[in-house]
Design a protein around this motif. Structure first.
Motif, mmCIF file in Angstrom:
data_model
loop_
_atom_site.group_PDB
_atom_site.id
_atom_site.type_symbol
_atom_site.label_atom_id
_atom_site.label_comp_id
_atom_site.label_asym_id
_atom_site.label_seq_id
_atom_site.Cartn_x
_atom_site.Cartn_y
_atom_site.Cartn_z
ATOM 1 N N ILE A 1 -2.988 -6.924 8.007
ATOM 2 C CA ILE A 1 -2.869 -5.833 7.041
ATOM 3 C C ILE A 1 -1.954 -6.199 5.876
ATOM 4 O O ILE A 1 -0.869 -6.740 6.089
ATOM 5 C CB ILE A 1 -2.265 -4.584 7.730
ATOM 6 N N GLY A 2 -2.378 -5.870 4.689
ATOM 7 C CA GLY A 2 -1.511 -5.962 3.511
ATOM 8 C C GLY A 2 -1.303 -4.561 2.949
ATOM 9 O O GLY A 2 -2.262 -3.815 2.773
ATOM 10 N N PHE A 3 -0.049 -4.202 2.668
ATOM 11 C CA PHE A 3 0.297 -2.859 2.196
ATOM 12 C C PHE A 3 0.718 -2.860 0.734
ATOM 13 O O PHE A 3 1.511 -3.703 0.320
ATOM 14 C CB PHE A 3 1.493 -2.319 2.983
ATOM 15 N N VAL A 4 0.238 -1.871 -0.018
ATOM 16 C CA VAL A 4 0.695 -1.654 -1.389
ATOM 17 C C VAL A 4 1.131 -0.196 -1.501
ATOM 18 O O VAL A 4 0.402 0.704 -1.060
ATOM 19 C CB VAL A 4 -0.437 -1.940 -2.403
ATOM 20 N N PHE A 5 2.327 0.028 -2.083
ATOM 21 C CA PHE A 5 2.884 1.376 -2.148
ATOM 22 C C PHE A 5 2.996 1.846 -3.595
ATOM 23 O O PHE A 5 3.098 1.042 -4.517
ATOM 24 C CB PHE A 5 4.281 1.404 -1.516
ATOM 25 N N GLN A 6 3.072 3.159 -3.747
ATOM 26 C CA GLN A 6 3.219 3.759 -5.076
ATOM 27 C C GLN A 6 4.474 3.254 -5.798
ATOM 28 O O GLN A 6 4.474 3.034 -6.998
ATOM 29 C CB GLN A 6 3.277 5.280 -4.924
ATOM 30 N N THR A 7 5.549 3.093 -5.032
ATOM 31 C CA THR A 7 6.834 2.733 -5.644
ATOM 32 C C THR A 7 7.116 1.233 -5.541
ATOM 33 O O THR A 7 8.261 0.803 -5.670
ATOM 34 C CB THR A 7 7.963 3.518 -4.974
ATOM 35 N N PHE A 8 6.096 0.449 -5.283
ATOM 36 C CA PHE A 8 6.133 -1.026 -5.295
ATOM 37 C C PHE A 8 6.958 -1.628 -4.155
ATOM 38 O O PHE A 8 6.562 -2.622 -3.572
ATOM 39 C CB PHE A 8 6.621 -1.592 -6.644
ATOM 40 N N THR B 1 -1.544 3.602 -8.057
ATOM 41 C CA THR B 1 -1.444 3.802 -9.502
ATOM 42 C C THR B 1 -0.656 5.061 -9.841
ATOM 43 O O THR B 1 -0.596 5.467 -11.003
ATOM 44 C CB THR B 1 -2.845 3.891 -10.143
ATOM 45 N N GLY B 2 -0.036 5.658 -8.816
ATOM 46 C CA GLY B 2 0.654 6.932 -9.011
ATOM 47 C C GLY B 2 1.784 6.888 -10.026
ATOM 48 O O GLY B 2 2.116 7.902 -10.626
ATOM 49 N N ASN B 3 2.401 5.715 -10.219
ATOM 50 C CA ASN B 3 3.510 5.599 -11.170
ATOM 51 C C ASN B 3 3.124 4.835 -12.422
ATOM 52 O O ASN B 3 3.999 4.353 -13.150
ATOM 53 C CB ASN B 3 4.695 4.876 -10.508
ATOM 54 N N LEU B 4 1.828 4.690 -12.675
ATOM 55 C CA LEU B 4 1.387 3.856 -13.797
ATOM 56 C C LEU B 4 0.604 4.677 -14.818
ATOM 57 O O LEU B 4 -0.047 5.666 -14.473
ATOM 58 C CB LEU B 4 0.507 2.713 -13.267
ATOM 59 N N THR C 1 -2.748 0.791 -17.562
ATOM 60 C CA THR C 1 -2.245 -0.102 -16.521
ATOM 61 C C THR C 1 -2.948 0.167 -15.197
ATOM 62 O O THR C 1 -3.263 -0.753 -14.442
ATOM 63 C CB THR C 1 -0.719 0.084 -16.376
ATOM 64 N N SER C 2 -3.227 1.451 -14.921
ATOM 65 C CA SER C 2 -3.939 1.811 -13.691
ATOM 66 C C SER C 2 -5.291 1.113 -13.628
ATOM 67 O O SER C 2 -5.696 0.600 -12.580
ATOM 68 C CB SER C 2 -4.170 3.316 -13.613
ATOM 69 N N ILE C 3 -5.964 1.082 -14.763
ATOM 70 C CA ILE C 3 -7.293 0.460 -14.787
ATOM 71 C C ILE C 3 -7.192 -1.040 -14.528
ATOM 72 O O ILE C 3 -8.004 -1.619 -13.803
ATOM 73 C CB ILE C 3 -7.995 0.779 -16.125
ATOM 74 N N GLU C 4 -6.152 -1.662 -15.083
ATOM 75 C CA GLU C 4 -5.939 -3.097 -14.809
ATOM 76 C C GLU C 4 -5.725 -3.333 -13.314
ATOM 77 O O GLU C 4 -6.269 -4.273 -12.738
ATOM 78 C CB GLU C 4 -4.722 -3.611 -15.579
ATOM 79 N N ILE C 5 -4.934 -2.455 -12.721
ATOM 80 C CA ILE C 5 -4.672 -2.596 -11.283
ATOM 81 C C ILE C 5 -5.964 -2.376 -10.490
ATOM 82 O O ILE C 5 -6.249 -3.088 -9.519
ATOM 83 C CB ILE C 5 -3.556 -1.615 -10.849
#
Ligand code: ADP
Ligand code: MG
Length: 243
Positions: A88-95, A172-175, A179-183
């Motif tokens: 599993i790899g995790f990505v969070f809203q607050t990085f 993308t909650g903080n973007l 930038t969200s689209i890039e992510i």
């Protein structure tokens, strides 16, 4: 093909003093390898709780979770941690980056637990950072990067162990929108390379990148539908690319 994620009547009840909070009330969900799923639902509907269970960060109160055919619902913490690091790899809203560490060090960190020697760790981390477009930011620290760049670092960290499944909770909650689209373009690439991607979002524009949309309400699955109009960031005819 067997489902990579197969959960049956999963529940999670938190105890707050004397009060029971029934965050998940019996979830059934199967996700196949290489699916791209958006998990939606109002605040408090159980999205993060479900992601934490899927990601082996926590154990269910009852029900069964087969991850890659293996029952993880009753596993001890140490065994769960091992499976999590592997799959599993995790990505969070607050990085959740370490502020004093460089980009390269942040990304290389999971490889310490994987037992890789230092040179191999740095090489692998640099390679993944290059893949997410940060090959020229290896020595920067998080506060020297933009929000989008920080999230790229976090995504590289999630990918560095080559996990089969990427879980992202409001990535993308903080973007801002651009930038969200890039992510979202990065998640699109990750899925195209064969990974299973599951992301939580409350933004319909973000969910529309996924191929399947699961909605939670009050700890239950309210709907589970294919996305008939998948948005591809890479689509040259898309409005994003019509600037
Ligand atoms: N650690 C916890 N302890 C107690 N209650 C919690 C905990 N985490 C979440 N909850 C409760 O469980 C419910 C679902 O929360 P959560 O999974 O965070 O929802 P979402 O991510 O959809 O906003 C909410 O009522 C929340 O208050
Ligand atoms: Mg949440």
């Amino acid at each position: 093909m067997a489902a990579v994620i197969d959960i049956h009547q999963l529940t999670k009840t938190y105890l707050m003093g004397q009060t029971q909070v029934r965050a998940l009330r019996g979830i059934d969900l199967q996700i196949q390898t290489n699916e791209y799923v958006a998990l939606m639902g109002p605040s408090g509907s159980g999205k993060s709780t479900l992601m934490n269970l899927l990601g082996c960060l926590d154990s269910p109160t009852s029900g069964r979770y087969l991850l890659d055919g293996k029952d993880v619902s009753q596993m001890e913490d140490a065994e769960l941690a091992r499976i999590r690091n592997e799959k599993i790899g995790f990505v969070f809203q607050t990085f959740n980056l370490l502020p004093r560490q460089t980009t390269l060090e942040n990304v290389a960190l999971p490889l310490v637990y994987a037992g890789l020697p230092k040179k191999a760790r740095r090489e692998r981390a640099a390679e993944v950072l290059h893949d997410v477009g940060l090959g020229d930011r290896l020595d920067h620290r998080p506060n020297e990067l933009s929000g989008g760049q920080r999230q790229r670092v976090a995504i590289a960290r999630a990918l560095v162990n080559r996990p089969a499944i990427i879980l992202a909770d409001e990535p993308t909650g903080n973007l801002d929108t651009k930038t969200s689209i890039e992510i979202m373009g990065i998640f699109e690439d990750i899925q195209a390379r064969g990974n299973t991607v599951i992301l939580v979002t409350h933004e319909p524009d973000i969910a529309d990148h996924a191929h399947r949309i699961v909605r939670l309400r009050d700890g239950e699955v309210e709907s589970d539908l294919p996305n008939e109009h998948v948005i591809r960031v890479s689509d040259p005819t898309h409005r994003y690319n019509q600037a």
